[in-house]
Design a protein around this motif. Structure first.
Motif, PDB file in Angstrom:
ATOM      1  N   LEU A 148       0.831  -1.208   0.000  1.00 43.91           N
ATOM      2  CA  LEU A 148       0.000   0.000   0.000  1.00 43.91           C
ATOM      3  C   LEU A 148       0.866   1.257   0.000  1.00 43.91           C
ATOM      4  CD1 LEU A 148      -2.555   1.713   0.253  1.00 43.91           C
ATOM      5  CD2 LEU A 148      -2.520   1.232   2.727  1.00 43.91           C
ATOM      6  N   LEU A 149       1.897   1.284   0.841  1.00 37.62           N
ATOM      7  CA  LEU A 149       2.774   2.462   0.878  1.00 37.62           C
ATOM      8  C   LEU A 149       3.418   2.698  -0.486  1.00 37.62           C
ATOM      9  CD1 LEU A 149       4.038   4.804   2.401  1.00 37.62           C
ATOM     10  CD2 LEU A 149       5.822   3.232   3.193  1.00 37.62           C
ATOM     11  N   ASN A 150       3.892   1.626  -1.107  1.00 37.68           N
ATOM     12  CA  ASN A 150       4.477   1.762  -2.454  1.00 37.68           C
ATOM     13  C   ASN A 150       3.460   2.338  -3.432  1.00 37.68           C
ATOM     14  OD1 ASN A 150       7.249   0.788  -2.442  1.00 37.68           O
ATOM     15  ND2 ASN A 150       6.411  -1.207  -1.928  1.00 37.68           N
ATOM     16  N   LEU A 151       2.233   1.848  -3.381  1.00 36.40           N
ATOM     17  CA  LEU A 151       1.200   2.301  -4.308  1.00 36.40           C
ATOM     18  C   LEU A 151       0.805   3.751  -4.044  1.00 36.40           C
ATOM     19  CD1 LEU A 151      -1.000  -0.920  -4.417  1.00 36.40           C
ATOM     20  CD2 LEU A 151       0.658  -0.142  -6.130  1.00 36.40           C
ATOM     21  N   LEU A 152       0.763   4.136  -2.773  1.00 33.72           N
ATOM     22  CA  LEU A 152       0.483   5.540  -2.439  1.00 33.72           C
ATOM     23  C   LEU A 152       1.569   6.457  -2.980  1.00 33.72           C
ATOM     24  CD1 LEU A 152      -0.756   5.177   1.248  1.00 33.72           C
ATOM     25  CD2 LEU A 152      -2.088   6.122  -0.657  1.00 33.72           C
ATOM     26  N   LEU A 153       2.820   6.065  -2.787  1.00 31.95           N
ATOM     27  CA  LEU A 153       3.940   6.893  -3.252  1.00 31.95           C
ATOM     28  C   LEU A 153       3.967   7.023  -4.782  1.00 31.95           C
ATOM     29  CD1 LEU A 153       6.715   5.647  -0.797  1.00 31.95           C
ATOM     30  CD2 LEU A 153       5.529   7.853  -0.746  1.00 31.95           C
ATOM     31  N   LEU A 154       3.489   5.975  -5.458  1.00 29.77           N
ATOM     32  CA  LEU A 154       3.438   6.012  -6.927  1.00 29.77           C
ATOM     33  C   LEU A 154       2.185   6.700  -7.456  1.00 29.77           C
ATOM     34  CD1 LEU A 154       4.651   2.376  -7.739  1.00 29.77           C
ATOM     35  CD2 LEU A 154       5.900   4.504  -8.168  1.00 29.77           C
ATOM     36  N   GLY A 155       1.255   7.004  -6.571  1.00 29.10           N
ATOM     37  CA  GLY A 155       0.002   7.611  -7.000  1.00 29.10           C
ATOM     38  C   GLY A 155      -0.974   6.619  -7.608  1.00 29.10           C
ATOM     39  N   LYS A 156      -0.746   5.323  -7.391  1.00 31.15           N
ATOM     40  CA  LYS A 156      -1.637   4.296  -7.942  1.00 31.15           C
ATOM     41  C   LYS A 156      -2.835   4.037  -7.039  1.00 31.15           C
ATOM     42  CE  LYS A 156       1.743   1.816 -10.738  1.00 31.15           C
ATOM     43  NZ  LYS A 156       2.342   0.510 -11.031  1.00 31.15           N
ATOM     44  N   VAL A 157      -2.757   4.483  -5.796  1.00 29.49           N
ATOM     45  CA  VAL A 157      -3.876   4.424  -4.857  1.00 29.49           C
ATOM     46  C   VAL A 157      -4.055   5.830  -4.313  1.00 29.49           C
ATOM     47  CG1 VAL A 157      -4.642   3.557  -2.607  1.00 29.49           C
ATOM     48  CG2 VAL A 157      -3.536   2.002  -4.211  1.00 29.49           C
ATOM     49  N   GLN A 158      -5.277   6.291  -4.341  1.00 31.79           N
ATOM     50  CA  GLN A 158      -5.573   7.641  -3.861  1.00 31.79           C
ATOM     51  C   GLN A 158      -5.999   7.582  -2.391  1.00 31.79           C
ATOM     52  OE1 GLN A 158      -4.796  10.289  -5.726  1.00 31.79           O
ATOM     53  NE2 GLN A 158      -4.091   8.715  -7.141  1.00 31.79           N
ATOM     54  N   PRO A 159      -5.461   8.466  -1.576  1.00 35.04           N
ATOM     55  CA  PRO A 159      -5.866   8.510  -0.171  1.00 35.04           C
ATOM     56  C   PRO A 159      -7.365   8.785  -0.046  1.00 35.04           C
ATOM     57  CG  PRO A 159      -3.946   9.910  -0.565  1.00 35.04           C
ATOM     58  CD  PRO A 159      -4.463   9.474  -1.902  1.00 35.04           C
ATOM     59  N   ASN A 160      -7.992   8.107   0.918  1.00 32.10           N
ATOM     60  CA  ASN A 160      -9.403   8.384   1.189  1.00 32.10           C
ATOM     61  C   ASN A 160      -9.689   8.070   2.654  1.00 32.10           C
ATOM     62  OD1 ASN A 160     -10.285   5.545   1.449  1.00 32.10           O
ATOM     63  ND2 ASN A 160      -9.850   5.446  -0.754  1.00 32.10           N
ATOM     64  N   ASP A 161     -10.838   8.517   3.114  1.00 33.02           N
ATOM     65  CA  ASP A 161     -11.178   8.387   4.533  1.00 33.02           C
ATOM     66  C   ASP A 161     -11.341   6.936   4.978  1.00 33.02           C
ATOM     67  OD1 ASP A 161     -11.041  11.115   4.887  1.00 33.02           O
ATOM     68  OD2 ASP A 161     -13.196  11.430   4.607  1.00 33.02           O
ATOM     69  N   SER A 162     -11.917   6.095   4.133  1.00 31.88           N
ATOM     70  CA  SER A 162     -12.116   4.696   4.540  1.00 31.88           C
ATOM     71  C   SER A 162     -10.777   3.966   4.674  1.00 31.88           C
ATOM     72  CB  SER A 162     -13.044   3.965   3.568  1.00 31.88           C
ATOM     73  OG  SER A 162     -12.469   3.871   2.285  1.00 31.88           O
ATOM     74  N   LEU A 163      -9.852   4.257   3.783  1.00 34.88           N
ATOM     75  CA  LEU A 163      -8.524   3.666   3.872  1.00 34.88           C
ATOM     76  C   LEU A 163      -7.805   4.159   5.130  1.00 34.88           C
ATOM     77  CD1 LEU A 163      -6.675   1.739   2.348  1.00 34.88           C
ATOM     78  CD2 LEU A 163      -5.836   3.671   1.029  1.00 34.88           C
ATOM     79  N   LYS A 164      -7.932   5.441   5.404  1.00 39.75           N
ATOM     80  CA  LYS A 164      -7.318   6.016   6.600  1.00 39.75           C
ATOM     81  C   LYS A 164      -7.895   5.368   7.859  1.00 39.75           C
ATOM     82  CE  LYS A 164      -6.247  10.379   8.842  1.00 39.75           C
ATOM     83  NZ  LYS A 164      -6.433  11.828   8.847  1.00 39.75           N
ATOM     84  N   ALA A 165      -9.185   5.110   7.873  1.00 36.99           N
ATOM     85  CA  ALA A 165      -9.831   4.479   9.032  1.00 36.99           C
ATOM     86  C   ALA A 165      -9.308   3.064   9.251  1.00 36.99           C
ATOM     87  CB  ALA A 165     -11.344   4.465   8.838  1.00 36.99           C
ATOM     88  N   ILE A 166      -9.089   2.324   8.176  1.00 40.56           N
ATOM     89  CA  ILE A 166      -8.549   0.960   8.285  1.00 40.56           C
ATOM     90  C   ILE A 166      -7.143   1.004   8.871  1.00 40.56           C
ATOM     91  CG2 ILE A 166      -7.764  -1.052   6.963  1.00 40.56           C
ATOM     92  CD1 ILE A 166     -10.088  -0.408   4.976  1.00 40.56           C
ATOM     93  N   VAL A 167      -6.318   1.900   8.357  1.00 45.67           N
ATOM     94  CA  VAL A 167      -4.939   2.015   8.836  1.00 45.67           C
ATOM     95  C   VAL A 167      -4.923   2.437  10.302  1.00 45.67           C
ATOM     96  CG1 VAL A 167      -2.736   3.215   8.530  1.00 45.67           C
ATOM     97  CG2 VAL A 167      -4.033   2.479   6.523  1.00 45.67           C
ATOM     98  N   GLU A 168      -5.741   3.400  10.662  1.00 47.81           N
ATOM     99  CA  GLU A 168      -5.800   3.848  12.066  1.00 47.81           C
ATOM    100  C   GLU A 168      -6.242   2.721  12.991  1.00 47.81           C
ATOM    101  OE1 GLU A 168      -6.657   8.625  11.533  1.00 47.81           O
ATOM    102  OE2 GLU A 168      -8.373   7.253  11.695  1.00 47.81           O
ATOM    103  N   SER A 169      -7.196   1.938  12.540  1.00 47.48           N
ATOM    104  CA  SER A 169      -7.690   0.808  13.345  1.00 47.48           C
ATOM    105  C   SER A 169      -6.590  -0.220  13.583  1.00 47.48           C
ATOM    106  CB  SER A 169      -8.882   0.166  12.639  1.00 47.48           C
ATOM    107  OG  SER A 169      -9.263  -1.013  13.289  1.00 47.48           O
ATOM    108  N   ILE A 185       2.439   5.322   6.577  1.00 49.16           N
ATOM    109  CA  ILE A 185       1.282   5.349   5.680  1.00 49.16           C
ATOM    110  C   ILE A 185       0.328   6.468   6.074  1.00 49.16           C
ATOM    111  CG2 ILE A 185      -0.787   4.072   4.955  1.00 49.16           C
ATOM    112  CD1 ILE A 185       0.980   1.509   5.148  1.00 49.16           C
ATOM    113  N   LEU A 186       0.090   6.631   7.377  1.00 44.74           N
ATOM    114  CA  LEU A 186      -0.801   7.699   7.842  1.00 44.74           C
ATOM    115  C   LEU A 186      -0.282   9.078   7.440  1.00 44.74           C
ATOM    116  CD1 LEU A 186      -1.916   6.350  11.323  1.00 44.74           C
ATOM    117  CD2 LEU A 186      -3.358   6.718   9.301  1.00 44.74           C
ATOM    118  N   GLU A 187       1.036   9.245   7.449  1.00 40.84           N
ATOM    119  CA  GLU A 187       1.610  10.514   6.992  1.00 40.84           C
ATOM    120  C   GLU A 187       1.310  10.755   5.513  1.00 40.84           C
ATOM    121  OE1 GLU A 187       5.760  10.903   7.945  1.00 40.84           O
ATOM    122  OE2 GLU A 187       5.398  10.474  10.069  1.00 40.84           O
ATOM    123  N   GLU A 188       1.315   9.683   4.715  1.00 41.29           N
ATOM    124  CA  GLU A 188       1.011   9.801   3.277  1.00 41.29           C
ATOM    125  C   GLU A 188      -0.468  10.059   3.046  1.00 41.29           C
ATOM    126  OE1 GLU A 188       3.045  10.011   0.628  1.00 41.29           O
ATOM    127  OE2 GLU A 188       4.654  10.010   2.104  1.00 41.29           O
TER     128      GLU A 188
END
Length: 189
Positions: A148-169, A185-188
């Motif tokens: 996921l971190l790799n995909l975020l850094l490449l822009g292949k996955v867009q940050p969103n609230d549901s993803l952030k909630a999963i990571v926080e959990s 990941i949370l910083e990204e």
């Protein structure tokens, strides 16, 4: 590719690992608890160079996939496990095989390398990371989040609230090294 040619290539790769062995790195990895019984202590840059040279010599994607699969199946050798994702053609990696490889990860180093060198490039990377982070095995979950971190850094996955909630959990109950990865990941996000 005939069996003799495949064995010759595999022997050549292992011979190169031996030529680039580093006893200090190998001893350090053993003391740190690396589970591989055969550790040459090769640096990633050297393993990458070896994989690149042999990948060019092997040529055809099917042959590279066969050699990479053989290397991946050698779970005793750190260097084989690190070289395999460097050789395997990303467009040939099926989701089913990707899950199997990720579930077989035995160290954080192997997970990091697998995600960086191969899994972030496969067509089903988005689906793959979601399947992996849903699992309970710590290294499989780590591998999913590394992807996921790799995909975020490449822009292949867009940050969103549901993803952030999963990571926080997952951050709440995570142990190291997953906890540090989740903070990154949370910083990204």
């Amino acid at each position: 590719m005939d069996t003799d040619n495949k064995l010759e290539i595999l022997r050549g790769i292992r011979k190169e690992f031996f030529a680039f062995r580093n006893g200090i790195v190998a001893d350090t990895l053993r003391k740190a608890g690396d589970p591989h019984t055969m550790i040459m202590g090769c640096l990633l840059v050297d393993i990458s160079g070896i994989a690149s040279r042999f990948g060019e010599a092997i040529g055809e994607a099917e042959q590279r996939a066969a050699i990479a699969s053989e290397l991946w199946s050698d779970t005793n050798s750190r260097e084989c496990r690190l070289a395999a994702p460097m050789l395997y053609p990303a467009d040939m990696m099926t989701l089913e095989l990707a899950v199997k490889w990720c579930e077989a990860v035995e160290t954080v180093e192997v997970a990091d390398n697998l995600c960086h060198k191969l899994m972030r490039k496969i067509p089903d990377a988005d689906t793959l990371f979601r399947q992996l982070i849903a699992q309970d095995k710590p290294l499989v979950k780590y591998t999913g989040y590394r992807l996921l971190l790799n995909l975020l850094l490449l822009g292949k996955v867009q940050p969103n609230d549901s993803l952030k909630a999963i990571v926080e959990s997952d951050t709440e109950q995570a142990q190291q090294p997953l906890k540090s990865l989740l903070k990154d990941i949370l910083e990204e996000l």
